[in-house]
Write a protein that holds these residues in place. Structure first.
Motif, short mmCIF file in Angstrom:
data_model
loop_
_atom_site.label_atom_id
_atom_site.label_comp_id
_atom_site.label_asym_id
_atom_site.label_seq_id
_atom_site.Cartn_x
_atom_site.Cartn_y
_atom_site.Cartn_z
N SER A 183 0.83 -1.20 0.00
CA SER A 183 0.00 0.00 0.00
C SER A 183 0.86 1.25 0.00
CB SER A 183 -0.91 0.01 1.23
OG SER A 183 -0.16 0.30 2.40
N ASP A 184 0.27 2.33 -0.50
CA ASP A 184 0.98 3.61 -0.48
C ASP A 184 0.64 4.40 0.79
OD1 ASP A 184 -1.24 5.23 -2.90
OD2 ASP A 184 -1.65 4.09 -1.08
N GLN A 185 0.06 3.69 1.75
CA GLN A 185 -0.24 4.34 3.02
C GLN A 185 1.01 4.38 3.88
OE1 GLN A 185 -3.32 5.63 3.26
NE2 GLN A 185 -3.63 4.76 1.21
N SER A 186 0.94 5.06 5.00
CA SER A 186 2.12 5.26 5.84
C SER A 186 2.66 3.97 6.43
CB SER A 186 1.79 6.24 6.98
OG SER A 186 0.70 5.75 7.74
N ASN A 187 1.79 2.96 6.63
CA ASN A 187 2.28 1.73 7.25
C ASN A 187 3.03 0.84 6.27
OD1 ASN A 187 0.16 0.79 5.71
ND2 ASN A 187 -0.93 -0.18 7.41
N GLN A 188 2.87 1.06 4.96
CA GLN A 188 3.63 0.34 3.93
C GLN A 188 3.54 -1.18 4.09
OE1 GLN A 188 6.17 1.79 1.28
NE2 GLN A 188 4.27 2.92 1.49
N SER A 189 2.36 -1.67 4.45
CA SER A 189 2.21 -3.12 4.64
C SER A 189 1.83 -3.79 3.33
CB SER A 189 1.15 -3.39 5.71
OG SER A 189 -0.11 -2.90 5.29
N TRP A 190 2.11 -5.10 3.23
CA TRP A 190 1.74 -5.88 2.06
C TRP A 190 0.34 -6.46 2.26
CZ3 TRP A 190 4.56 -5.96 -2.32
CH2 TRP A 190 5.90 -5.53 -2.24
N SER A 191 -0.50 -6.37 1.23
CA SER A 191 -1.87 -6.87 1.30
C SER A 191 -2.14 -7.83 0.15
CB SER A 191 -2.88 -5.71 1.21
OG SER A 191 -2.66 -4.76 2.23
N SER A 192 -2.90 -8.90 0.43
CA SER A 192 -3.38 -9.77 -0.63
C SER A 192 -4.56 -9.10 -1.34
CB SER A 192 -3.80 -11.11 -0.04
OG SER A 192 -2.67 -11.80 0.46
N VAL A 193 -4.91 -9.62 -2.51
CA VAL A 193 -5.97 -9.02 -3.32
C VAL A 193 -7.09 -10.06 -3.49
CG1 VAL A 193 -6.56 -8.03 -5.57
CG2 VAL A 193 -4.33 -7.56 -4.54
N CYS A 194 -8.33 -9.62 -3.34
CA CYS A 194 -9.47 -10.52 -3.50
C CYS A 194 -9.71 -10.81 -4.98
CB CYS A 194 -10.71 -9.88 -2.88
SG CYS A 194 -12.11 -11.01 -2.74
N GLU A 195 -10.01 -12.05 -5.30
CA GLU A 195 -10.23 -12.47 -6.68
C GLU A 195 -11.31 -11.64 -7.38
OE1 GLU A 195 -10.54 -16.85 -8.79
OE2 GLU A 195 -11.71 -16.46 -6.99
N ALA A 196 -12.32 -11.23 -6.65
CA ALA A 196 -13.42 -10.45 -7.23
C ALA A 196 -12.99 -9.05 -7.64
CB ALA A 196 -14.58 -10.36 -6.23
N ASP A 197 -11.85 -8.59 -7.13
CA ASP A 197 -11.37 -7.23 -7.42
C ASP A 197 -10.26 -7.21 -8.47
OD1 ASP A 197 -13.10 -6.31 -5.46
OD2 ASP A 197 -11.59 -6.46 -3.88
N PHE A 198 -10.07 -8.33 -9.20
CA PHE A 198 -8.91 -8.48 -10.07
C PHE A 198 -9.31 -9.31 -11.29
CE2 PHE A 198 -4.67 -10.11 -11.18
CZ PHE A 198 -3.87 -9.00 -10.96
N ASP A 199 -8.93 -8.85 -12.49
CA ASP A 199 -9.29 -9.59 -13.69
C ASP A 199 -8.08 -9.79 -14.61
OD1 ASP A 199 -8.87 -7.16 -15.00
OD2 ASP A 199 -11.01 -6.72 -15.23
N GLN A 200 -8.33 -10.29 -15.82
CA GLN A 200 -7.26 -10.64 -16.75
C GLN A 200 -6.42 -9.43 -17.15
OE1 GLN A 200 -6.57 -13.71 -17.60
NE2 GLN A 200 -5.05 -13.42 -19.22
N GLN A 201 -7.04 -8.28 -17.34
CA GLN A 201 -6.29 -7.08 -17.71
C GLN A 201 -5.38 -6.63 -16.56
OE1 GLN A 201 -9.82 -4.78 -19.01
NE2 GLN A 201 -8.75 -4.48 -20.95
N ASP A 202 -5.87 -6.77 -15.34
CA ASP A 202 -5.03 -6.46 -14.17
C ASP A 202 -3.83 -7.40 -14.13
OD1 ASP A 202 -7.10 -4.68 -13.51
OD2 ASP A 202 -8.08 -6.15 -12.22
N ALA A 203 -4.09 -8.68 -14.44
CA ALA A 203 -3.03 -9.69 -14.42
C ALA A 203 -1.96 -9.38 -15.47
CB ALA A 203 -3.61 -11.08 -14.66
#
Length: 340
Positions: A154-174
């Motif tokens: 994330s570009d937030q101050s905590n700079q933590s790594w986050s997984s992504v939900c399948e429903a929020d991601f498609d072939q163009q994102d991939a």
């Protein structure tokens, strides 16, 4: 057990230079002895971000440049993880005008699980190591640098790594993620393919057009998502960026590997039909028929891919390193076999 409390300011050069409490402590609860892990004294300098540049290692209080020797992307991935950057994207040599005293870090030592600092020898070289890691995306728990569960920083101050939900991601994102990591086109996109995600989860839907150079350059939805069903974290496999060119078919010719947007030939070294079979399978071209060398008139920048690394199960791209060599690898596969 030590009987007094240390009261360091943090600037002291040795622990026993610190002040300590006057009173003594006679008891310490079971399981409360201090365990400590110090980070590796490594950094990348002179690049566009802290995740790219010339590799330096701090040795005896002084930052020293690391020489380019036998480093592959697989080795570079260790440094990227240490720096809390994403995946390893490129390893290349940068030539200087004259030899100077540098540190040499043995690649096989790092890959065996030893700390980078523990693998140091001294060297004089004009070739220094430049390294690029991805800034804000990575694939974890995969079988190669081009496969795994997708995590976004994330570009937030905590700079933590986050997984992504399948429903929020498609072939163009991939397509954008695979391109950002220097891999081939996406071949598999499936939830929980590389293990279940632990919190946190990315809270917005990516809306890439497919042409962007980085995932965080894409638009995202205005609304946030607070839940993601179990087993729905994005698992992504990108294809190997390899091809055969100049032959009678797409299953024969000079082996090339795409690196930083450019196709470069692979050098002929210790390749056998067993190693070539990995390429033929990747290209869906059946069995390996022949491996031969083609000599060019002069050295040029090529990829040297170690045969034993490929045969150990590592991806072709992960085993590659840049070299100057006149012998190029020509490969012939049987061709695509039809299934009955």
């Amino acid at each position: 057990m030590w009987t007094k409390e240390f009261q360091c300011g943090g600037h002291e050069s040795a622990l026993l230079d610190c002040r300590s409490s006057g009173s003594t402590r006679n008891t310490c609860s079971p399981g409360k002895a201090v365990g400590l892990t110090c980070s590796e004294p490594v950094r990348l300098v002179g690049g566009d971000s802290r995740c790219a540049g010339t590799l330096e290692l701090k040795h005896q209080g002084e930052w020293r440049t690391v020489s380019y020797s036998d480093w592959s992307l697989k080795t570079a991935a260790v440094v990227c993880r240490e720096l809390d950057c994403g995946s390893a994207v490129s390893v290349r040599e940068r030539r200087e005008s004259s030899d100077r005293s540098v540190l040499r870090i043995r690649s096989n030592c790092v890959q065996s699980g030893s700390a980078v600092r523990d693998c140091v020898t001294f060297d004089y070289s004009s070739k220094v190591l430049d390294l690029t890691c991805s800034d804000s995306v990575r694939l974890v728990n995969g079988t190669s640098l081009c496969s795994g569960r997708l995590e976004v920083k994330s570009d937030q101050s905590n700079q933590s790594w986050s997984s992504v939900c399948e429903a929020d991601f498609d072939q163009q994102d991939a397509e954008v993620v695979c391109r950002e990591l220097g891999c081939g086109a996406p071949s598999v996109l499936q939830g929980a393919l590389y293990g279940e995600a632990e919190a946190p989860m990315w809270t917005k839907e990516f809306q890439c057009g497919g042409h962007e150079s980085a995932l965080l350059d894409c638009r995202s939805s205005g609304s946030t998502r607070n839940t993601c069903s179990p087993g729905k974290a994005v698992g992504l496999t990108c294809s190997e960026p390899v091809r055969l060119v100049g032959g009678d078919s797409r299953c024969a010719g000079t082996l090339e590997l795409k690196h930083q947007g450019q196709w470069k030939p692979v050098s002929y070294s210790d390749w056998s039909l067993k190693t070539a079979a990995v390429v033929c399978r990747e290209l869906d071209c059946g069995s390996a028929v022949s491996v031969r060398e083609r000599e060019e008139s002069s050295d040029r920048s090529v990829w040297w891919i170690r045969s034993n690394c490929v045969q150990s199960g590592s991806a072709l791209r992960d085993c590659g390193m840049s070299a100057d060599f006149p012998f190029i690898l020509n490969l012939t596969c049987l061709g695509k076999t039809s299934s009955s």
